[in-house]
Design a protein around this motif. Sequence first.
Motif, short mmCIF file in Angstrom:
data_model
loop_
_atom_site.label_atom_id
_atom_site.label_comp_id
_atom_site.label_asym_id
_atom_site.label_seq_id
_atom_site.Cartn_x
_atom_site.Cartn_y
_atom_site.Cartn_z
N ALA A 80 5.08 13.79 -4.23
CA ALA A 80 4.19 13.11 -5.17
C ALA A 80 5.07 12.31 -6.12
N GLY B 115 5.61 8.98 -8.65
CA GLY B 115 4.86 8.03 -9.46
C GLY B 115 5.75 7.35 -10.48
N GLU C 104 0.49 8.88 -12.96
CA GLU C 104 0.47 8.59 -11.53
C GLU C 104 1.00 9.77 -10.73
N ILE C 105 2.02 10.43 -11.25
CA ILE C 105 2.55 11.62 -10.56
C ILE C 105 1.48 12.71 -10.51
N ARG D 46 -1.24 12.00 -7.95
CA ARG D 46 -0.83 12.22 -6.55
C ARG D 46 -0.64 13.70 -6.25
N VAL E 177 2.89 13.84 3.09
CA VAL E 177 1.93 13.06 2.31
C VAL E 177 0.53 13.51 2.69
N ASP F 185 -3.57 6.47 0.45
CA ASP F 185 -2.72 5.97 -0.64
C ASP F 185 -1.45 5.35 -0.06
N ASP G 144 0.00 2.82 -1.18
CA ASP G 144 0.87 2.42 -2.29
C ASP G 144 1.94 3.47 -2.56
N HIS G 145 1.62 4.73 -2.26
CA HIS G 145 2.59 5.81 -2.41
C HIS G 145 3.79 5.56 -1.49
#
Length: 307
Positions: free
Chosen positions: A234, A236, A241-242, A245, A287, A292, A294-295
């Motif tokens: 996770a 970010g 953001e972290i 996630r 993941v 997501d 974007d991650h």
Amino acid sequence: MKLRIFTEPQQGATYDELLAVAQAAERLGFDAFFRSDHYMRIGPGDPGPGPTDAWVTLAALARETSTIRLGTLVTPVTFRLPGSLAISVAQVDQMSGGRVELGLGTGWFDAEHTAYGIPFPPVGERFGRFEEQLEILTGLWTTPAGETFSFEGAHYRLADSPALPKPVQSPRPPIIVGGFGAKRTPRLAARFADEYNLPFHTLADTGLAYGRIRQACEAEGRSRIVLSAAQTVAVGADDAEIARRAEAAGQDLAALRSSGLAGTPAEVVDKIGRFAELGAERIYLQVMDLSDLDHLELIAAEVLPHV
């Protein structure tokens, strides 16, 4: 250090979602796309859309990707007979142009076996089947063309098999064995595996496990085995953001920062470096939110170049 993307489709994913992640991982420069091999969701939550078969998925991805390596963490020996598994893996290796890796294990999730009518023997028998399957798979793949392969074990018997088809990779696709077991797992990894993987353990436990593997390899007369780890990720740009996630992964942020790979890119790079100091050459980034992408973009831009 090579970074690999590791997905858990039994928690909820269609083939199209897996395809999008695999193609994004390839485009972004990750070393491999791996998936678990389960037939039912683990833990509470919506079971939809239902399971996707690991080797059917990888066969399709083999034709819709071109460079990224593909594999399982891990295929249970309870799901497939070794002869038919050897055929499936060899065929996917051909379809991918030699990009397949097989993670193999004993199986552990009793409920999915009950749900789909798959026998689930006691752990001792599963380990016996595991060892025999490793012998059979390696034997079938490495038997010279034009010769036959036979095997007589407590659980499987093969007589005069043509040992076909052959995989593209020579002498065979890489085999991954993992787990924290102190005796049987190191012995089997040292004897059969190209890579040993420890999933979801602390740095301290990882160091202990790697030490056992090195001792087992020395006893087997081997000088080298690839060491790897799997960790929930996770990453970010900031705490919000972290946290988002980590929540999407079903994890407490504080716990994941301690036991997984959660934090800013700099924090994650630092922790990956500590795995490297233990001897790890590959990290499988679990993941959980496959929507997501974007991650993956962030990890590729801010973590991958620094490891």
